[in-house]
Scaffold this active site. Sequence first.
Site, PDB file in Angstrom:
ATOM      1  CB  ILE A 104      -0.976   0.013   1.196  1.00 37.48           C
ATOM      2  CG1 ILE A 104      -0.238   0.057   2.552  1.00 37.48           C
ATOM      3  CG2 ILE A 104      -1.877  -1.231   1.168  1.00 37.48           C
ATOM      4  CD1 ILE A 104      -1.148   0.275   3.745  1.00 37.48           C
ATOM      5  CE  LYS A 105       6.121   0.580  -3.218  1.00 36.43           C
ATOM      6  NZ  LYS A 105       5.377  -0.582  -3.748  1.00 36.43           N
ATOM      7  NE  ARG A 106      -3.122   3.723   1.168  1.00 38.14           N
ATOM      8  CZ  ARG A 106      -3.318   3.176  -0.031  1.00 38.14           C
ATOM      9  NH1 ARG A 106      -2.341   3.077  -0.906  1.00 38.14           N
ATOM     10  NH2 ARG A 106      -4.528   2.747  -0.373  1.00 38.14           N
TER      11      ARG A 106
END
Lengths: 325, 325
Positions: A104-106
């Site tokens: 998700i690379k949040r």
Amino acid sequence: MIDKLIEKIQMTGAPIVVGLDPMMRFVPDSIKKTAFAEKGETLEGAAEAIWLYNKELIDKIYDLIPAVKPQIAMYEQFGIPGLAVFKRTVDYCKEKGLVVIGDIKRGDIGSTSAAYAAAHLGRVQVGGSLCTAFDEDFVTVNPYLGSDGVQPFIDVCREEKKGIFVLVKTSNPSSGEFQDRMVRTGDTTGNAGGITFSDKTLYEIVGMKVAEWGEQLMGQKGYSAVGAVVGATYPDQGKVLRKVMPHAFILVPGYGAQGASGKDLIHFFDENRLGAIVNSSRGIIAAYQSEKYSQFGAENFADASRQAVLDMIADIDQAFAGVGR
Amino acid sequence: MIDKLIEKIQMTGAPIVVGLDPMMRFVPDSIKKTAFAEKGETLEGAAEAIWLYNKELIDKIYDLIPAVKPQIAMYEQFGIPGLAVFKRTVDYCKEKGLVVIGDIKRGDIGSTSAAYAAAHLGRVQVGGSLCTAFDEDFVTVNPYLGSDGVQPFIDVCREEKKGIFVLVKTSNPSSGEFQDRMVRTGDTTGNAGGITFSDKTLYEIVGMKVAEWGEQLMGQKGYSAVGAVVGATYPDQGKVLRKVMPHAFILVPGYGAQGASGKDLIHFFDENRLGAIVNSSRGIIAAYQSEKYSQFGAENFADASRQAVLDMIADIDQAFAGVGR
């Protein structure tokens, strides 16, 4: 969860994770036809096609691998129906006993990172109830905002026994644009308290932070639940980072379609073939579209994927054998 | 879209954007009661509460402001029902004529960034149809992966006449951990072709890239559709970055609840009161919970928000007056 991941890797003998990053052009026409007939050429139709494709694939390969890594962007582009299939895929993979790494690379500031952490790893309070939203086992996290953007994920990981992989050195061609920059670091020297500068790259600085963050969440098997993402396409940097972060499990994208092969991977691992898990996405899920596996045909796409998993395991085994591990 | 944003700022005389970052504790009890009675203390109930809260708020303030910035994390934590309300909020705000900045802070490698760009700014191909997923006007983008993670957003912006704000210097306390690092830059000097090093901070390096990326998407009013995020909490850095990126519109978070005030903002703007748009989230949407606006009471929360918007506009006006603009 890091201990569970390590156990599953040892059980399967496969330090690999399959990236469930479906693109519409990977999905065989027959599946698209079924899905569109039922739900139209709509977001719902696309989501249904992806679900049918994912399910057939998972059913065919789940026994070979420890983990999957669905890339949420590929679902998010199909809006709400797409994200519902992301969730359905996460749930189905967990039912099958797979560890699920949500790619998700949040990453955001404090309270917002806390909301992302609750969304993907934790629970959220609604009145007197605790509800879960997406409930992956691990997620990937972007470090650009610094510790107070990462700490909320760590806090939720502690509570829920989950984990994260922090982006350190990504696999893409322009990852060096910022990540490889030489950064001044002030190390005090012994003589007269003067300061000298020993430069390090930004990815090393981030790697050092990952090591520091990881101390909070050490597992039972020598690795922390705070891991790192380091691209297989940069084996030399992987070698450096393996030492900078001795207790960080490394999620390694870039194998296969992005160009890296078994021999590039060795330095990401420790002496016991642990410490890293290598991702392949289209090289596995769209194997039937490559020349090597074209004999399977579109109707047997999942068999092609199974063979590609077996070949990837063999490739990594061979690389280990080459260095006597 | 950057030209439209500038027109709306000039029309309203308000260089501000309201952050629609609803937390359950901001939502008045009466609204929660209604929502939970209908949908239970579930993700659906939470999403319904947020929708009722957002709608009342938007109805009360939309005529005063050019833009809103929904923070997707606050919706994502309520899963699929939460994201459906994010979409509903985006659509409703656009119906009301507001420019919508999706605060999504996405960023990934090439094809994955392309999927995020399609999800939030563009369209996605499904069979013979083009479908839209979330369809904001602008989104925020994380630059850690470099140009090939940002370019897909720029490509979609060109096609769809939309825009992005790239994270440069964020408003949170630990933003300096990586962003303020001194980075070596090799500038060749005149004499004998030797190389000297003139150090710059990472945020300046990123700012220079934003300026470079922005050249691809210049609007008619002196600003590019590639903007930047620079926190109001760092006014000195804002002053530097205003010069580094002369054509980048700056989205400025950190006003109000995070501690910055009108006078901190001046250097983010150009001589014509343009070039920046200041965000306030909880300071506006949860105004009724602060002492200053407590006389409104929870039932009139949206009136309190309206007053807080008017006060914020006045605060910024006063700061401009103080420097004779």
